[in-house]
Design a protein around this motif. Sequence first.
Motif, short mmCIF file in Angstrom:
data_model
loop_
_atom_site.label_atom_id
_atom_site.label_comp_id
_atom_site.label_asym_id
_atom_site.label_seq_id
_atom_site.Cartn_x
_atom_site.Cartn_y
_atom_site.Cartn_z
N ILE A 456 0.87 -1.17 0.00
CA ILE A 456 0.00 0.00 0.00
C ILE A 456 0.90 1.23 0.00
CG2 ILE A 456 -1.65 1.36 1.33
CD1 ILE A 456 -2.92 -1.05 0.10
N ARG A 457 0.65 2.14 -0.93
CA ARG A 457 1.44 3.36 -0.98
C ARG A 457 0.52 4.57 -0.85
NH1 ARG A 457 6.92 4.28 -4.38
NH2 ARG A 457 7.65 6.04 -3.14
N ARG A 458 1.01 5.57 -0.10
CA ARG A 458 0.20 6.78 0.12
C ARG A 458 0.83 7.96 -0.61
NH1 ARG A 458 -0.63 5.35 6.46
NH2 ARG A 458 1.56 4.80 6.19
N TYR A 459 -0.03 8.70 -1.33
CA TYR A 459 0.38 9.89 -2.05
C TYR A 459 -0.32 11.09 -1.41
CZ TYR A 459 2.15 6.67 -5.57
OH TYR A 459 2.84 5.67 -6.22
N VAL A 460 0.43 12.14 -1.17
CA VAL A 460 -0.10 13.28 -0.42
C VAL A 460 0.12 14.57 -1.21
CG1 VAL A 460 0.03 14.60 1.74
CG2 VAL A 460 0.43 12.12 1.75
N HIS A 461 -0.89 15.40 -1.20
CA HIS A 461 -0.76 16.78 -1.71
C HIS A 461 -1.13 17.72 -0.58
CE1 HIS A 461 -2.34 20.57 -3.49
NE2 HIS A 461 -1.27 20.44 -4.25
N MET A 462 -0.26 18.69 -0.30
CA MET A 462 -0.54 19.73 0.70
C MET A 462 -0.29 21.08 0.06
SD MET A 462 1.25 17.99 4.05
CE MET A 462 2.67 17.46 3.10
N SER A 463 -1.01 22.09 0.53
CA SER A 463 -0.93 23.37 -0.16
C SER A 463 -1.15 24.54 0.80
CB SER A 463 -1.97 23.42 -1.28
OG SER A 463 -1.96 24.66 -1.95
N THR A 464 -0.73 25.71 0.33
CA THR A 464 -1.02 26.94 1.07
C THR A 464 -2.37 27.51 0.69
OG1 THR A 464 -0.04 28.42 -0.59
CG2 THR A 464 1.45 27.47 1.04
N GLY A 465 -2.98 26.99 -0.38
CA GLY A 465 -4.23 27.55 -0.89
C GLY A 465 -5.31 26.52 -1.08
N ASN A 466 -6.49 26.99 -1.42
CA ASN A 466 -7.67 26.14 -1.50
C ASN A 466 -7.68 25.28 -2.76
OD1 ASN A 466 -9.00 27.26 0.87
ND2 ASN A 466 -9.18 29.13 -0.32
N TYR A 467 -8.50 24.25 -2.73
CA TYR A 467 -8.71 23.40 -3.90
C TYR A 467 -9.78 24.06 -4.78
CZ TYR A 467 -5.85 19.85 -1.68
OH TYR A 467 -4.78 19.18 -1.12
N ASN A 468 -9.41 25.21 -5.32
CA ASN A 468 -10.35 26.03 -6.08
C ASN A 468 -9.71 26.38 -7.41
OD1 ASN A 468 -11.80 28.34 -7.10
ND2 ASN A 468 -12.70 28.61 -5.06
N ASP A 469 -10.22 25.79 -8.48
CA ASP A 469 -9.61 25.98 -9.79
C ASP A 469 -9.78 27.40 -10.33
OD1 ASP A 469 -12.24 25.36 -11.94
OD2 ASP A 469 -12.37 24.81 -9.83
N THR A 470 -10.75 28.14 -9.79
CA THR A 470 -10.96 29.53 -10.22
C THR A 470 -9.96 30.47 -9.56
OG1 THR A 470 -13.31 29.13 -10.62
CG2 THR A 470 -12.62 31.42 -10.35
N THR A 471 -9.89 30.43 -8.22
CA THR A 471 -8.97 31.33 -7.54
C THR A 471 -7.51 30.94 -7.78
OG1 THR A 471 -9.15 30.04 -5.48
CG2 THR A 471 -10.63 31.93 -5.74
N ALA A 472 -7.26 29.69 -8.20
CA ALA A 472 -5.89 29.27 -8.51
C ALA A 472 -5.31 30.05 -9.68
CB ALA A 472 -5.84 27.78 -8.80
N LYS A 473 -6.17 30.74 -10.44
CA LYS A 473 -5.69 31.58 -11.54
C LYS A 473 -5.43 33.01 -11.09
CE LYS A 473 -8.44 28.84 -14.77
NZ LYS A 473 -9.69 28.79 -15.55
N LEU A 474 -5.84 33.33 -9.85
CA LEU A 474 -5.75 34.70 -9.37
C LEU A 474 -4.91 34.84 -8.11
CD1 LEU A 474 -9.57 35.50 -9.71
CD2 LEU A 474 -7.77 36.16 -11.32
N TYR A 475 -4.81 33.75 -7.32
CA TYR A 475 -4.08 33.79 -6.05
C TYR A 475 -2.73 33.10 -6.23
CZ TYR A 475 -8.55 34.77 -3.60
OH TYR A 475 -9.72 35.31 -3.17
#
Length: 712
Positions: A456-475
């Motif tokens: 079993i392998r675990r893959y992780v994503h962590m971020s400073t910002g939200n999971y928001n594809d709209t604001t990801a173009k502005l923030y």
Amino acid sequence: MQSFDNKAYYINRELSWLAFNERVTAEVMNAENPLLERLKFMSISASNLDEFFMVRVAGLKDQVKLGIGRPDNKTRMSAAEQLHEISKRVHADVRRLYRSLTTSVLPSLKREGVAFLSPRQWTAAQRQYLESYYHEHVFPVLTPLAIDASHPFPMLANGSLNVAVLLEPNETPEIHLHTPLFAVVQVPSVLPRYLEVKSSSRNHRQCFVFLEAVIQQFIETLFPGNHVLECACFRITRNADIIVDEEGAEDLLEEIEKELKKRDRGNAVRLEVEHTMSNHVVETLRDWLDLEVEDVYSIQGPLDLTFFMRFASLPFGNHLRFDPMPPQAPRDLFGENNMFDAIAKKDILVFHPYESFDPVVHFVNHSADDPRVLAIKQTLYRVSGNSPVVSALARAAENGKQVTVLLELKARFDEENNIVWAKKLEEAGCHVIYGLVGLKTHSKITLVVRRESNDIRRYVHMSTGNYNDTTAKLYTDIGMFTAREDFGEDASLFFNHLTGFAITPAWRQISTAPHGLKDRFIQLIEDEIEQHRKNQTGRIIAKMNSLTDKDLICALYKASCAGVEIDLIIRGICCLRPGLPGVSENIRVSSIIGRFLEHSRIFYFQHGGEERVFLSSADWMTRNMVNRVEILFPVLQQNLKDRLKHILHIQLKDNVNRYVLLSNGNYKKVTPAAGEAPLASQIYFYDSARGFVDETTKATVEAMTPRTTPRS
């Protein structure tokens, strides 16, 4: 030990926020910005101010009303004192904003052939068209509301635009014996705020009029048998914060839905009026709304400038906008065709919006469809209206995977959107957790559990910002993918801690709020002090949105007194006062305001040469440390650490969009020195990202772009 309890060492939180919004307003006045972008900054400034009154001013007014004498714990200002200073400052700010609109922005628009016409500028043909439009489209929607003994002042919606009307009957006895009648007409929000009319001038290619001006011109049609003595626009801002008894709520989603219905009916906190409104009408409205004189803002221009965001997006004047900056393929994914294979090889950093958000969407999409993926766990705080991430999670559940979503229903002003998504995810078979009692889950983390061979392998994503594809173009935000086992273990423990009754785990790599994160930051600062005492190399660079927590400020003051060199890059609120002799003389504070909203949180500690670099969802605010679930995670891979250090250093060299905070609390814009080339950090980062894209990588990007059609 030196005490840092002197109120002169701090800047008031609310006044610091106003200073931030003044920096946004400065972008409206900056003639170097394209004209339509200046309109967008105007809309942002106005929207920011609306939210400030709905939440911060409303909270202070509640304190005064309840007789709570608790002063600000840093500057010792009472709620009443803060309200008085806010009013003085905002009145000046509003005058400055509208002066820029009327003396610079609108005249510049007119020179570009775009004009807003007042009724006295209408031609006969335009007036005829508008009168016809009014009768066909506007009149049927309007509802005149008389106000008298049997009709009390109506509960007008928060932020709605209204027209106050003074009337007298056409047939009255002695006029001096007659008291004018009062009525209100709400400007319908379901209709466009501005209308385009045919131009009669070669100088004006496009002409617009405001809907409220059309209503005012023909308003007598609503009151037959009466003569209109006066009509003028006004707008009410109400307390829009919602308070939920989470302990006593049987169903949190249902309770928040109920509270949201009250948002438009909160107590009034601000009254904006057209500058032509008579004193009598102003005082009548103020009395009905139970507001103070200083709560009234007389406006010389259109009320509610937030409409300019939509107006600036109309299909004209591309030369009046910033040059397009489409997101580029992330450099760490060049040459990779499979997300899981790429992450298994190395940690991957993605820098939005310069680099595309698509790999994050693809990561969730691929996980939803990959038969080897067993489970997906994700936190969601703010998501877009048509979120591909949410659609992928729903599809994953329908595909039989274990999907757990911690969706924060209490994300302010996104509650309704999140309720819709919560219901959709539950219908698809996801386990949806509505956050924790008394806390907001603000962390951004995704865990994917995958079977590979017999492991079993675990893959992780962590971020400073939200999971928001709209604001990801502005923030501007930074995310990291990793398959390191210790991060995977922490991620599993994190979700188990939130969804079950487990005590706070002993983390291997991450730190979390509300248990331990503040202590971790203070310890990192203390370690830097100790390292500086040993080898005189103490150095801290911290980038965040806001700094308000007194304990963390005191820790920074202590480090400064010990000789540690500190640079803070803080977009918004900063309660720390830099440059004070014997207190903060080794601390410098910068703020960057540009076309993108600076949102990432990066923390660098030199630690005697063994550099420590972290990313986090948390700002250094008390609410983040005490009232939210947050994550701080280290960046361990050397090339990624170097990249983050480079980002910080470039921002500190910005001489186009950077301001520096002076010890008196004012901000000064940095400009290039004589002979120095301009350096705008946001443009630099984009040019850097674009430089890594060539024909060989386009095929890779194409291969990693999500192909699944988002669910409707």
